[in-house]
Design an enzyme around this catalytic site. Structure first.
Site, PDB file in Angstrom:
ATOM      1  N   SER A 106       0.787  -1.266   0.000  1.00  0.00           N
ATOM      2  CA  SER A 106      -0.231  -0.378  -0.229  1.00  0.00           C
ATOM      3  C   SER A 106       1.099   0.981  -0.133  1.00  0.00           C
ATOM      4  O   SER A 106       1.192   1.718   1.254  1.00  0.00           O
ATOM      5  CB  SER A 106      -0.961  -0.005   1.176  1.00  0.00           C
ATOM      6  OG  SER A 106      -1.635  -1.260   1.034  1.00  0.00           O
ATOM      7  N   LYS A 181      -6.393   1.461  -3.431  1.00  0.00           N
ATOM      8  CA  LYS A 181      -6.343   1.832  -1.840  1.00  0.00           C
ATOM      9  C   LYS A 181      -6.605   2.124  -0.444  1.00  0.00           C
ATOM     10  O   LYS A 181      -7.065   1.949   0.650  1.00  0.00           O
ATOM     11  CB  LYS A 181      -5.433   0.909  -1.694  1.00  0.00           C
ATOM     12  CG  LYS A 181      -4.319   0.469  -0.537  1.00  0.00           C
ATOM     13  CD  LYS A 181      -5.644  -0.909   0.123  1.00  0.00           C
ATOM     14  CE  LYS A 181      -4.660  -1.666   1.549  1.00  0.00           C
ATOM     15  NZ  LYS A 181      -5.762  -2.242   1.919  1.00  0.00           N
ATOM     16  N   LYS A 250      -0.185   4.584   8.187  1.00  0.00           N
ATOM     17  CA  LYS A 250       0.306   5.179   7.474  1.00  0.00           C
ATOM     18  C   LYS A 250      -1.245   5.420   6.093  1.00  0.00           C
ATOM     19  O   LYS A 250      -0.747   6.193   4.822  1.00  0.00           O
ATOM     20  CB  LYS A 250       0.945   4.113   7.163  1.00  0.00           C
ATOM     21  CG  LYS A 250       2.180   4.443   5.362  1.00  0.00           C
ATOM     22  CD  LYS A 250       1.708   3.108   4.780  1.00  0.00           C
ATOM     23  CE  LYS A 250       1.452   1.609   4.875  1.00  0.00           C
ATOM     24  NZ  LYS A 250       1.113   0.702   3.919  1.00  0.00           N
TER      25      LYS A 250
HETATM   26  P1  NAD Z   1       5.087  -6.729   7.245  1.00  0.00           P
HETATM   27  O1  NAD Z   1       5.662  -5.624   8.624  1.00  0.00           O
HETATM   28  O2  NAD Z   1       4.417  -7.314   7.926  1.00  0.00           O
HETATM   29  O3  NAD Z   1       6.113  -7.206   6.483  1.00  0.00           O
HETATM   30  C1  NAD Z   1       6.542  -6.156   6.349  1.00  0.00           C
HETATM   31  C2  NAD Z   1       8.363  -7.125   5.301  1.00  0.00           C
HETATM   32  O4  NAD Z   1       8.895  -6.384   5.071  1.00  0.00           O
HETATM   33  C3  NAD Z   1       9.237  -7.694   6.685  1.00  0.00           C
HETATM   34  O5  NAD Z   1       8.662  -8.714   6.362  1.00  0.00           O
HETATM   35  C4  NAD Z   1      10.286  -6.651   6.305  1.00  0.00           C
HETATM   36  O6  NAD Z   1      11.180  -7.824   6.568  1.00  0.00           O
HETATM   37  C5  NAD Z   1      10.254  -6.114   4.761  1.00  0.00           C
HETATM   38  N1  NAD Z   1      11.267  -5.544   4.431  1.00  0.00           N
HETATM   39  C6  NAD Z   1      10.990  -4.374   5.028  1.00  0.00           C
HETATM   40  N2  NAD Z   1      11.624  -3.428   4.311  1.00  0.00           N
HETATM   41  C7  NAD Z   1      12.528  -4.561   3.411  1.00  0.00           C
HETATM   42  C8  NAD Z   1      13.815  -3.754   2.584  1.00  0.00           C
HETATM   43  N3  NAD Z   1      13.715  -2.934   2.373  1.00  0.00           N
HETATM   44  N4  NAD Z   1      13.551  -4.690   1.473  1.00  0.00           N
HETATM   45  C9  NAD Z   1      13.043  -6.083   1.981  1.00  0.00           C
HETATM   46  N5  NAD Z   1      12.162  -6.621   2.838  1.00  0.00           N
HETATM   47  C10 NAD Z   1      12.216  -5.301   2.954  1.00  0.00           C
HETATM   48  O7  NAD Z   1       3.537  -6.138   6.876  1.00  0.00           O
HETATM   49  P2  NAD Z   1       2.227  -6.525   5.873  1.00  0.00           P
HETATM   50  O8  NAD Z   1       1.123  -6.862   7.115  1.00  0.00           O
HETATM   51  O9  NAD Z   1       2.703  -7.891   5.564  1.00  0.00           O
HETATM   52  O10 NAD Z   1       1.842  -5.393   5.069  1.00  0.00           O
HETATM   53  C11 NAD Z   1       2.675  -4.749   3.962  1.00  0.00           C
HETATM   54  C12 NAD Z   1       2.195  -4.775   2.811  1.00  0.00           C
HETATM   55  O11 NAD Z   1       0.196  -4.841   2.725  1.00  0.00           O
HETATM   56  C13 NAD Z   1       2.191  -3.289   3.723  1.00  0.00           C
HETATM   57  O12 NAD Z   1       1.883  -1.861   2.758  1.00  0.00           O
HETATM   58  C14 NAD Z   1       0.333  -3.134   4.352  1.00  0.00           C
HETATM   59  O13 NAD Z   1       0.183  -1.488   4.253  1.00  0.00           O
HETATM   60  C15 NAD Z   1      -0.216  -3.931   3.489  1.00  0.00           C
HETATM   61  N6  NAD Z   1      -0.706  -3.897   3.519  1.00  0.00           N
HETATM   62  C16 NAD Z   1      -1.314  -4.737   4.739  1.00  0.00           C
HETATM   63  C17 NAD Z   1      -1.893  -5.723   4.928  1.00  0.00           C
HETATM   64  C18 NAD Z   1      -2.307  -6.782   6.536  1.00  0.00           C
HETATM   65  O14 NAD Z   1      -3.803  -7.526   6.559  1.00  0.00           O
HETATM   66  N7  NAD Z   1      -1.301  -6.940   7.163  1.00  0.00           N
HETATM   67  C19 NAD Z   1      -3.743  -6.097   4.152  1.00  0.00           C
HETATM   68  C20 NAD Z   1      -3.129  -5.507   3.109  1.00  0.00           C
HETATM   69  C21 NAD Z   1      -2.661  -4.476   2.602  1.00  0.00           C
END
Ligand code: NAD
Length: 304
Positions: A106, A181, A250
């Protein structure tokens, strides 16, 4: 080269967090070949341990090598830009011309428009393709995917999206998916806060919170919050939806930034941005977004 992607095509997947893990798993089950990377080495080794056909790599650049498509599922668009274009060993140094980057995080749509132009100048297409549905729908492959970019790029990647989502909507040019989104999550967050405040007031009046949620769900107060978060995470106070308050805050700031960028005054949205940003500070690192209920309780105690 703009061939249609079908299994066993090679896909680079960056970001194995709450959402990335089940999404990458769906791609493996669909028969794609995965090269994975995450800054957390544990995230990579856990994933490859559970899915030995996936190849662990040590940088975004290494993941991108030989991949027809690269998926990012990272916290925000600034991190996506670092991973793809500007950080250490970025994906662009491994990608071949004709590859497509699919940013399913997102991200901020204004940043996405710029990233799309910058990648196009290097012969790489960008689709923004954020998702809605949370961890549960990532696991069962029924996410709603909102796509921004060229329809030809969506058509050649449709089978990749199809492995992760059920509804795939082309929303417009680059940035359109990310804009939609952020606005979707504004509605989602507003509905959740409204439910939580109603529950706090109702409980103080002597109502049973479970009964309240059941009645909302058969009445006009029904929303995503009442249907899939009330009985599941808020009433039992397990707060285990798998999406953090920080990420929701965010998303709210992203929606607020889009309105500001367009010079539109949106008082309720501005209030939602302040509310969620303050809640994120108060609830602490890693708090689930359904813990906004606890924040509503804290604020309620400040009343006369
Ligand atoms: P999360 O924090 O669980 O996962 C993010 C991952 O990215 C982590 O494993 C972290 O180590 C990795 N990361 C961070 N910086 C990095 C880099 N520079 N290079 C490589 N890896 C890196 O987050 P999430 O909940 O999986 O969400 C991910 C995205 O999806 C976000 O943008 C969030 O807003 C969106 N999203 C989340 C949900 C949800 O229910 N969790 C639903 C829809 C959308």
């Amino acid at each position: 080269m703009t061939t249609t992607l079908a299994p066993p095509a090679t896909i680079a997947f960056i970001g194995l967090g709450m959402m990335g893990r089940p999404m990458a798993k769906r791609l493996i089950e669909a028969g794609f070949t995965l090269r994975v990377f995450d800054v957390s080495q544990k995230a990579v080794s856990d994933f490859v341990g559970a899915h030995p056909s996936a190849l662990a790599t040590a940088s975004a650049k290494a993941a991108a090598q030989g991949a027809a498509a690269l998926i990012t599922m990272l916290p925000d668009g600034k991190i996506v830009r670092q991973a793809v274009l500007e950080g250490q060993d970025p994906a662009i140094e491994g990608l071949e011309a004709g590859a497509v980057v699919m940013d399913m995080s997102s991200s901020n749509p204004v940043d996405t428009q710029k990233l799309s132009r910058d990648l196009a100048a290097r012969g790489v297409a960008l689709l923004d393709a954020p998702v809605s549905g949370g961890v549960k729908r990532a696991i069962d492959g029924s996410l709603s995917i909102m796509v921004g970019g060229a329809s030809a790029d969506l058509e050649r990647t449709r089978s990749v999206f199809g492995a992760m989502g059920k509804t795939i909507t082309l929303c417009g040019p680059a940035g359109a998916g990310h804009a939609l989104k952020a606005l979707n999550n504004y509605l989602s967050a507003a509905g959740l806060v409204a439910m939580c405040e109603a529950l706090v007031v109702g409980e103080a009046f002597g109502l049973d919170p479970g009964t309240m949620v059941d009645v909302f769900n058969t009445s006009t107060g029904k929303s995503n919050a009442t249907e899939v978060k009330g009985r599941q995470f808020v009433v039992p106070r397990n707060f285990a939806a798998g999406f953090t308050t920080a990420l929701m805050a965010k998303d709210l700031r992203t929606a607020g930034d889009v309105a500001k960028h367009l010079k539109l005054k949106m008082p309720h949205l501005e209030q939602a941005v302040s509310y969620w940003t303050a809640a994120d500070g108060k609830l602490g690192k890693g708090a689930d977004h359904t813990e906004i209920f606890r924040y509503a309780e804290m604020l309620a105690e400040q009343g006369d």
